[in-house]
Scaffold this active site. Structure first.
Site, PDB file in Angstrom:
ATOM      1  N   ALA A  27       0.766  -1.260   0.050  1.00  0.00           N
ATOM      2  CA  ALA A  27      -0.111  -0.108   0.207  1.00  0.00           C
ATOM      3  C   ALA A  27       0.708   1.231   0.069  1.00  0.00           C
ATOM      4  O   ALA A  27       2.103   1.235  -0.089  1.00  0.00           O
ATOM      5  CB  ALA A  27      -1.139  -0.081   1.258  1.00  0.00           C
ATOM      6  N   HIS A  28       0.317   2.402  -0.109  1.00  0.00           N
ATOM      7  CA  HIS A  28       0.752   3.633  -0.297  1.00  0.00           C
ATOM      8  C   HIS A  28       1.611   4.024   0.941  1.00  0.00           C
ATOM      9  O   HIS A  28       1.520   3.544   2.039  1.00  0.00           O
ATOM     10  CB  HIS A  28      -0.078   4.938  -0.431  1.00  0.00           C
ATOM     11  CG  HIS A  28      -1.323   4.937   0.601  1.00  0.00           C
ATOM     12  ND1 HIS A  28      -2.229   5.934   0.312  1.00  0.00           N
ATOM     13  CD2 HIS A  28      -1.693   4.458   1.305  1.00  0.00           C
ATOM     14  CE1 HIS A  28      -3.060   5.869   1.149  1.00  0.00           C
ATOM     15  NE2 HIS A  28      -2.788   4.783   2.164  1.00  0.00           N
TER      16      HIS A  28
END
Lengths: 351, 351, 351
Positions: free
Chosen positions: C237-238
């Protein structure tokens, strides 16, 4: 952009000088010309280190956040305000109307002149692509698909025939909409495949991450309601319905015909069995196996807590003998109950 | 299609008038001109609400299902019969032989004239594509790949060099066949990649869902046996073998060199470690972690049951102290055993 | 290739004749002209069955491995030596410099003459593609992407705008680099999407499997450090950071802003929550839910052990009453402590 311009667009109260900000940054790392925010009091300690020209804070943090050479914007919800500033400073790309020479658009398709059809995109027969849509390179849109206005399909998306996608939808790369559901009937000595004749309906304002799969319905349709947000690598099986404004984090799988209500949140790697219903407003923690319907909105969880492999092995071995252990405790209780107590028994508050 | 035409094609017994049916529908929602089925007695309550022109039922449900204005088809397995009707009413698309102008087919490839090669498809050197295959837009077939007759690769599928795909296989969009297995050897201070020189062999009548990955073997091949059915977002690592007619539901991962037997079913999100063997006819529940070989076919499961987060927290904390709890129970048992019982101890049946 | 040529290239000691070997094979199945290895003593029993012309072994296995008509290579780490032989016998394909006629390369992109740009590849504005890169068919590289020398993007990979990929990187088919992170702020009655303005930075010598997703950062970048190896269907994820030479097996998910240290190994299907840090050199077993930071490198695990569904049901039901069970044990202990023991209590060593 000047702070007064931001205030003019988004509201809020400016404390201090009207400075110029060019971009956003995390609180701790922000420098001059950057705007940041403080939402979680836990990061309050970073206020000193931050060299940001402007910090967005709640009113009750105004005094704590004030520093020389720094302006503040007072907002009720700094995180949301920050998101709005980010959108202001980073406007979404605008469709450059036209069909790339390498794209293959069926002559019976109806593509708005304002829509951008990228390199190597394929649009099938009778498909409809709305105003200002962006179909990025390598995306394949099947026959009879309908796509509403202002929707973006990023590169290498696949939409199967007959699916319907609303307006202002975003679907990220690698995602597959409308593949056949996993419908099989056992026929003596092999599986007989059940034709999947439903569609996928995606309502307005939905966003879907990368490499996610949403299968078409077997008979009826699979439906993703308005405003739902779905992360990467999520599997949504045939005939599911995902409620309005429900958010589903990555690596989640939902088996067939399950209905998730509105405004639910599903943490990452949630696994739901099929044919169940989840009440509106339910929140499910990451890694939870949801094995039955949830009628009462609440926070739900499951999952074995991590420990060192050595500790884990010592404890996990007992999981296979829990039933026996519970039986042994019951026996001890019965035996003690049968004995005359030599003194008043002390009842633990746990009992 | 008339009911007598269906009976002529599929067998079964018609009770009532010979009606016209155009499509299939779920029992509860079906209306005139629609055909439906009742397989699970649990849905019996929907019989009244259904306006279907025809319901497929088992003989023992004939009386319960009969209504004015409704015909019945009596079949031994209504679900399978229904699947066959669905296939009859929704025949699979037929390949439209020919290579799209935008496709790139290597001059040394051998593509049957009856095969459909869609827009922007790429077929590598010496690849063989059988009769009536359909390669939908954006699909990439590597060098030296062989594809049997009547196989469909949906849009944006990738097949790496040298892989072999049988006849009547279906592979859905985004799926990757033959990427390198995850083979690494630690070399002092970094990973050394082990070349993956095996292939993926997919036998006849296999169906594979969307965004699934099946890695090529390291030395030997990864093999998917005849009739196996694999859902979306499944990972099958190098050198695995999946047995004939085994069905694997979505989000499942199988680590390297594991052999799953024939006619197994794996629920969703099953995770299998590598280098194990699963007996023919084994059934594994959703979310199960399979950490060792299974020699005896049975139903297997694991997974912590969901509860509210509050309940879960109260219980989960003890999981880390199970070993200590078991020890405390043993101590209590020893202490009681050492005392002269004041009365005949009552042995619980659980002991 | 002759064994003396292998020794010349890789070191090690040849015992026996200088034979010709053409390919590699597993120990048990190897025949004449094939080279194999014995690393795990558990496979020692296969030494007799093997017809290999050469077996790579540790010095202490020399006597056990010697057979007539077979040569040995003595190596300190037979598995690594074998990997090196495999690389010697199967050199990676070399880029055939040039842009395929069907590829769409923006006129402002800078593509090295030695780079291979395959059929239907799309390269965006101002993108830079280094020397001897291979971009296989259907891959899409966004605007302003930079790719170092000798990197391979397999077919149908997607790289979003602005991402930076190092040298000697491999990214397998279907993988998506740089899609938007899952950043949302709740705004009264709907989700407001937070623009994701960071990038993905992938350092040198990283390898990434098929259908994996690595999201761009929200403000800062998502970073994959040098030499990291990531398998198929992994979600990162980011704003995550994956440390140098860390290996992550398939189906793993890592939530936002989590930092995994250097030289860690993550088994398959590990799920990590966001905003935590994992110490260098940590090893996490397959299926583990990592719910908090790990400060001390060790082996970690969680996961409910599999059993038959019948046994599982009998045991799992007690998981929901563990707190009550622990309370009952405490009560028993208190009651016994309150009684005058009739004999010296036997303290189990578990207590």
């Amino acid at each position: 952009m000047k702070l007064t311009e931001i205030i003019a667009a988004l509201g809020g109260e400016l404390i201090g000088d009207d400075r110029e900000v060019a971009c956003l940054a995390p609180l701790a790392g922000a420098g001059e010309g950057e705007i940041t925010f403080l939402a979680n009091p836990k990061y309050r300690k970073d206020l000193d280190a931050s060299g940001a020209s402007c910090v967005i804070v709640r009113e009750d943090m105004q005094a704590a956040a004030a520093r020389d050479g720094r302006s503040l914007i007072i907002a009720a919800n700094p995180y949301l305000y920050f998101a709005r500033v980010a959108a202001l400073l980073n406007p979404a790309p605008v469709a450059i109307g036209g069909v790339h020479a390498s794209a293959v658009v069926d002559e019976t398709a109806c593509v708005a002149a304002s829509a951008e059809i990228g390199a190597n995109v394929v649009v099938g027969a009778r498909a409809v692509v709305g105003e200002r849509c962006r179909l990025l390179p390598g995306t394949v849109v099947g026959d009879d698909v309908t796509i509403g206005d202002d929707t973006t399909l990023y590169a290498n998306v696949t939409v199967y025939h007959g699916c319907v996608i609303g307006a202002r939808v975003g679907i990220h790369s690698g995602t597959v909409i409308g593949a056949d559901g996993f419908g099989l009937a056992w026929d003596k000595d092999h599986w007989f495949k059940i034709p999947q004749t439903g569609r996928v309906l995606i309502e307005d304002d939905v966003e879907i991450g990368a490499n996610t799969t949403i299968d078409r319905g077997a008979l009826a349709d699979t439906v993703i309601r308005r405003g739902a947000k779905i992360d990467n690598l999520v599997q949504i099986a045939h005939n599911c319905e995902i409620g309005e404004h429900t958010a589903i984090a990555g690596c989640t799988g939902i088996a067939g015909s399950t209905r998730v209500g509105a405004r639910c949140t599903l943490g990452g790697a949630v696994m739901m069995v099929g044919h169940i219903e989840i009440a509106d407003g339910t929140h499910i923690g990451g890694g939870t196996l949801v094995s039955k319907s949830i009628k009462k909105p609440d926070n739900y969880a499951s999952s074995y807590p991590m420990s060192t492999a050595k500790e884990w092995m010592a404890n996990a071995v007992h999981l296979r003998h829990l039933d026996a252990l519970a039986g042994r405790v019951k026996s001890l209780e019965k035996r003690l109950a049968a004995e005359p107590a030599s003194s008043t028994p002390q009842q633990g508050k746990e009992q």
